[in-house]
Design an enzyme around this catalytic site. Structure first.
Site, PDB file in Angstrom:
ATOM      1  N   LYS A   1      -6.687   5.656 -48.493  1.00  0.00           N
ATOM      2  CA  LYS A   1      -5.493   6.446 -48.391  1.00  0.00           C
ATOM      3  C   LYS A   1      -4.463   5.257 -48.159  1.00  0.00           C
ATOM      4  CE  LYS A   1      -4.180   9.212 -44.932  1.00  0.00           C
ATOM      5  NZ  LYS A   1      -2.744   9.111 -44.226  1.00  0.00           N
ATOM      6  N   ASN A   2      -4.434   4.839 -46.919  1.00  0.00           N
ATOM      7  CA  ASN A   2      -3.643   4.046 -46.196  1.00  0.00           C
ATOM      8  C   ASN A   2      -3.459   2.489 -46.690  1.00  0.00           C
ATOM      9  OD1 ASN A   2      -3.220   6.103 -44.620  1.00  0.00           O
ATOM     10  ND2 ASN A   2      -4.203   5.485 -42.954  1.00  0.00           N
TER      11      ASN A   2
ATOM     12  N   CYS B   1       2.208  13.280 -40.401  1.00  0.00           N
ATOM     13  CA  CYS B   1       1.106  14.082 -39.736  1.00  0.00           C
ATOM     14  C   CYS B   1       2.003  14.484 -38.214  1.00  0.00           C
ATOM     15  CB  CYS B   1       0.000  13.102 -39.319  1.00  0.00           C
ATOM     16  SG  CYS B   1      -1.107  12.986 -40.703  1.00  0.00           S
TER      17      CYS B   1
ATOM     18  N   ARG C   1       7.491  10.332 -34.840  1.00  0.00           N
ATOM     19  CA  ARG C   1       7.236   8.987 -35.730  1.00  0.00           C
ATOM     20  C   ARG C   1       8.237   8.181 -35.826  1.00  0.00           C
ATOM     21  NH1 ARG C   1       2.346  10.206 -38.414  1.00  0.00           N
ATOM     22  NH2 ARG C   1       2.032   8.024 -38.407  1.00  0.00           N
TER      23      ARG C   1
ATOM     24  N   ASP D   1      -7.306   6.487 -35.611  1.00  0.00           N
ATOM     25  CA  ASP D   1      -7.676   7.618 -36.686  1.00  0.00           C
ATOM     26  C   ASP D   1      -9.015   8.121 -36.311  1.00  0.00           C
ATOM     27  OD1 ASP D   1      -5.570   5.978 -39.250  1.00  0.00           O
ATOM     28  OD2 ASP D   1      -5.149   7.263 -37.441  1.00  0.00           O
TER      29      ASP D   1
ATOM     30  N   ARG E   1      -4.921  16.090 -47.980  1.00  0.00           N
ATOM     31  CA  ARG E   1      -3.979  15.226 -47.899  1.00  0.00           C
ATOM     32  C   ARG E   1      -4.572  13.685 -47.787  1.00  0.00           C
ATOM     33  NH1 ARG E   1       0.181  14.812 -43.368  1.00  0.00           N
ATOM     34  NH2 ARG E   1       0.785  13.036 -44.487  1.00  0.00           N
TER      35      ARG E   1
HETATM   36  C1  EPZ Z   1       0.033   3.972 -39.851  1.00  0.00           C
HETATM   37  O1  EPZ Z   1       0.862   4.663 -39.273  1.00  0.00           O
HETATM   38  C2  EPZ Z   1      -0.926   5.160 -40.527  1.00  0.00           C
HETATM   39  N1  EPZ Z   1      -0.633   5.867 -41.589  1.00  0.00           N
HETATM   40  C3  EPZ Z   1      -1.745   5.868 -39.428  1.00  0.00           C
HETATM   41  O2  EPZ Z   1      -2.856   6.907 -40.061  1.00  0.00           O
HETATM   42  C4  EPZ Z   1      -2.368   5.191 -38.288  1.00  0.00           C
HETATM   43  O3  EPZ Z   1      -2.625   5.940 -37.188  1.00  0.00           O
HETATM   44  C5  EPZ Z   1      -1.465   4.161 -37.887  1.00  0.00           C
HETATM   45  O4  EPZ Z   1      -0.749   3.373 -38.715  1.00  0.00           O
HETATM   46  C6  EPZ Z   1      -1.865   3.126 -36.807  1.00  0.00           C
HETATM   47  O5  EPZ Z   1      -2.981   2.511 -37.166  1.00  0.00           O
HETATM   48  C7  EPZ Z   1      -0.306   5.284 -42.679  1.00  0.00           C
HETATM   49  O6  EPZ Z   1      -0.787   4.178 -43.017  1.00  0.00           O
HETATM   50  C8  EPZ Z   1       0.243   6.087 -43.822  1.00  0.00           C
HETATM   51  P1  EPZ Z   1       2.263   2.477 -36.594  1.00  0.00           P
HETATM   52  P2  EPZ Z   1       2.207   4.168 -38.736  1.00  0.00           P
HETATM   53  O7  EPZ Z   1       3.923   1.814 -37.165  1.00  0.00           O
HETATM   54  O8  EPZ Z   1       2.528   2.818 -39.792  1.00  0.00           O
HETATM   55  C9  EPZ Z   1       5.132   3.287 -32.941  1.00  0.00           C
HETATM   56  C10 EPZ Z   1      -3.713   8.780 -40.774  1.00  0.00           C
HETATM   57  O9  EPZ Z   1      -4.271   9.745 -40.294  1.00  0.00           O
HETATM   58  N2  EPZ Z   1       6.144   2.985 -33.842  1.00  0.00           N
HETATM   59  O10 EPZ Z   1       1.345   1.432 -36.474  1.00  0.00           O
HETATM   60  O11 EPZ Z   1       3.286   5.137 -38.644  1.00  0.00           O
HETATM   61  C11 EPZ Z   1       4.471   4.532 -33.447  1.00  0.00           C
HETATM   62  O12 EPZ Z   1       5.150   5.585 -32.899  1.00  0.00           O
HETATM   63  C12 EPZ Z   1      -2.383   8.134 -40.147  1.00  0.00           C
HETATM   64  O13 EPZ Z   1      -4.011   8.147 -42.100  1.00  0.00           O
HETATM   65  C13 EPZ Z   1       7.689   2.850 -33.318  1.00  0.00           C
HETATM   66  O14 EPZ Z   1       7.978   2.899 -32.215  1.00  0.00           O
HETATM   67  O15 EPZ Z   1       1.887   3.651 -37.466  1.00  0.00           O
HETATM   68  C14 EPZ Z   1       3.028   4.445 -32.922  1.00  0.00           C
HETATM   69  O16 EPZ Z   1       3.196   4.578 -31.438  1.00  0.00           O
HETATM   70  C15 EPZ Z   1      -1.953   8.795 -39.161  1.00  0.00           C
HETATM   71  N3  EPZ Z   1       8.768   2.607 -34.309  1.00  0.00           N
HETATM   72  C16 EPZ Z   1       2.832   2.737 -32.731  1.00  0.00           C
HETATM   73  O17 EPZ Z   1       4.261   2.318 -33.259  1.00  0.00           O
HETATM   74  C17 EPZ Z   1       8.571   2.113 -35.589  1.00  0.00           C
HETATM   75  O18 EPZ Z   1       9.448   1.958 -36.358  1.00  0.00           O
HETATM   76  C18 EPZ Z   1       2.135   2.360 -33.963  1.00  0.00           C
HETATM   77  O19 EPZ Z   1       2.531   2.997 -35.216  1.00  0.00           O
HETATM   78  C19 EPZ Z   1       7.088   2.550 -36.097  1.00  0.00           C
HETATM   79  C20 EPZ Z   1       6.169   2.769 -35.281  1.00  0.00           C
END
Ligand code: EPZ
Length: 416
Positions: free
Chosen positions: A22-23, A115, A120, A305, A397
């Site tokens: 999915k991701n 989620c 986020r 995850d 989802r």
């Molecule tokens: C991706 O989310 C995945 N989602 C998530 O999977 C996964 O848990 C996550 O990466 C981490 O591996 C999809 O790919 C659709 P990040 P993403 O940006 O991109 C902070 C699932 O269950 N951050 O790596 O949103 C954020 O809050 C989902 O399939 C900022 O502060 O994750 C987090 O603490 C859940 N500012 C950390 O960085 C930003 O602009 C990592 O988030 C972006 C992120």
């Protein structure tokens, strides 16, 4: 389909075929906006989040045929402002921004959904696009963005490792003027898959999967065909299903090298693991697993995850185990639901401690997000009696036919 009746006390055994990631699929679909040529994509998972992205692309004007292979004709895309009701449904919508800016020089996007695992933020996405030359302001829950001409390649050091922001920068840099370097980039396999897809279309991206990604901007992209990588989190979820039910499951059409940190923990719990080119077998041989201490982190660290699934594994294991989530600080909403089933779990800031509870009891539990839903369904498969799992819409989802795949492995799940 929002409620499951699940009979417990099951051993889960047999063979399961893993679906596409999915991701990886979600961002790759949005990248089609970067070209005007036909794209064919194999191994797209049949999940709601993919349906939503396809609806967004169709709303933008793309022509899409969805059979075993997904055909996208992006040449007719003529809209740079997708509708609120679709954008709001998923976190992945943020990845429509950079491609629309590249194609139209402007975009109007409502803030994405996603989620329920804590705030986020999208600050890293926005700041990176501004560094590459975009003008962006937020007003009334909406992102207004514009750019004169092409993005300009830049050196960008990521203050925080972010999968999403790394993808946003890659998509903006692909057709930018000059070289973009992403330093301290996310290294997830999905990032590599996206880079491989874009390079198939004629992009010039090197270093994906390492901390430093180089993107030399090109003038335009052609069409091409791509196969989405297997879903490593779905794979990990079924391996945990075998471990918690003391069973024996073989996951087919998967990629063992994407799960090194998860397999290491599973073998430390006492599971017997066998791997082949595209399959992984976990055999618990009827034994109770041993508890684990885990700390999640960016890839190749232990994936956040898989946190909820391993909290369930720790709960029924021998001893006391702790899990610290360094990525999402309050991804623990599921703990209250497991406690309703008899689990003994303590939360202290971003760490949970699980105390041995080999037998869970049935209950009436509620899913709050995708991975919680999978974990509660697995907990119900091994609990005493019949458990009702509510709000299972979260499951579809991101998991293709999860209950059907589990029933083939010996579960007894009925949809109400
Ligand atoms: C991706 O989310 C995945 N989602 C998530 O999977 C996964 O848990 C996550 O990466 C981490 O591996 C999809 O790919 C659709 P990040 P993403 O940006 O991109 C902070 C699932 O269950 N951050 O790596 O949103 C954020 O809050 C989902 O399939 C900022 O502060 O994750 C987090 O603490 C859940 N500012 C950390 O960085 C930003 O602009 C990592 O988030 C972006 C992120």
């Amino acid at each position: 389909m929002d409620k499951f009746f699940i009979k417990g006390n099951k051993n889960l055994n047999g063979h399961v075929t893993i679906s596409g990631s999915k991701n990886a699929a979600l961002p790759i679909l949005f990248m089609s906006i970067l070209t005007k040529k036909i794209i064919k994509i194999n191994n797209i998972p049949n999940v709601i989040d993919v349906d939503i992205v396809i609806k967004i692309l169709k709303n933008l004007g793309a022509k899409i045929k969805q059979k075993k292979i997904l055909y996208i004709d992006p040449s007719s895309i003529n809209n740079f402002s997708p509708p609120y009701n679709l954008i709001k449904k998923i976190r992945a919508s943020i990845w429509v921004l950079a491609p629309l800016l590249t194609r139209f020089g402007k975009a109007k996007i409502f803030l994405p959904g996603g989620c329920n695992i804590g705030t986020r933020p999208i600050d890293l996405h926005i700041h990176s696009l501004i560094k590459l030359g975009a003008k962006i302001h937020l007003e009334d829950n909406c992102i207004y963005a514009s750019i004169t001409g092409r993005f300009k390649g830049k050196y960008i050091f990521m203050e925080k490792i972010s999968v999403g922001a790394t993808i946003t920068i890659m998509s903006a840099a692909t057709l930018a003027q000059g070289l973009t370097i992403i330093d301290n980039a996310a290294q997830e396999p999905e990032i590599v898959d996206i880079a491989n897809f874009l390079n198939t279309l004629g992009a010039n991206i090197t270093g994906a999967g390492s901390k430093k990604i180089l993107i030399k901007g090109v003038l335009k992209l052609k069409g091409g065909t791509h196969r989405i990588i297997p879903d490593r989190i779905e794979t990990g979820t079924f391996l945990v299903a075998a471990a918690i039910s003391k069973g024996n499951i073989v996951c087919h059409q998967t990629e063992p090298k994407h799960l090194k940190s998860v397999l290491k923990k599973l073998s430390r719990s006492g599971a017997n693991i066998y791997i082949g080119k595209d399959w992984i077998k976990l055999d618990m041989r009827g034994k109770q697993p041993r508890s684990l201490n885990i700390c999640t982190g960016p890839y190749p660290g232990f994936p956040t995850d898989m946190q909820t699934q391993f909290a369930l594994l720790n709960t029924i294991s021998k001893g006391v185990g702790s899990i610290t989530d360094t990525i999402f600080k309050n991804r623990f909403k599921y703990v209250a639901e497991l406690i309703k089933m008899g689990a003994k779990i303590k939360i202290n800031e971003n760490t949970i401690t699980c105390y041995e509870t080999p037998i869970l009891s049935s209950s009436n539990v509620f899913c709050t997000d995708l991975r919680t839903a999978a974990t509660l369904v697995l907990a119900a498969c091994i609990a005493q009696g019949i458990t009702i799992v509510n709000h299972t819409h979260h499951l579809i989802r991101g998991y293709e036919s999860f209950h059907k795949k589990l029933n083939k492995l010996g579960a007894d799940i009925k949809i109400v």
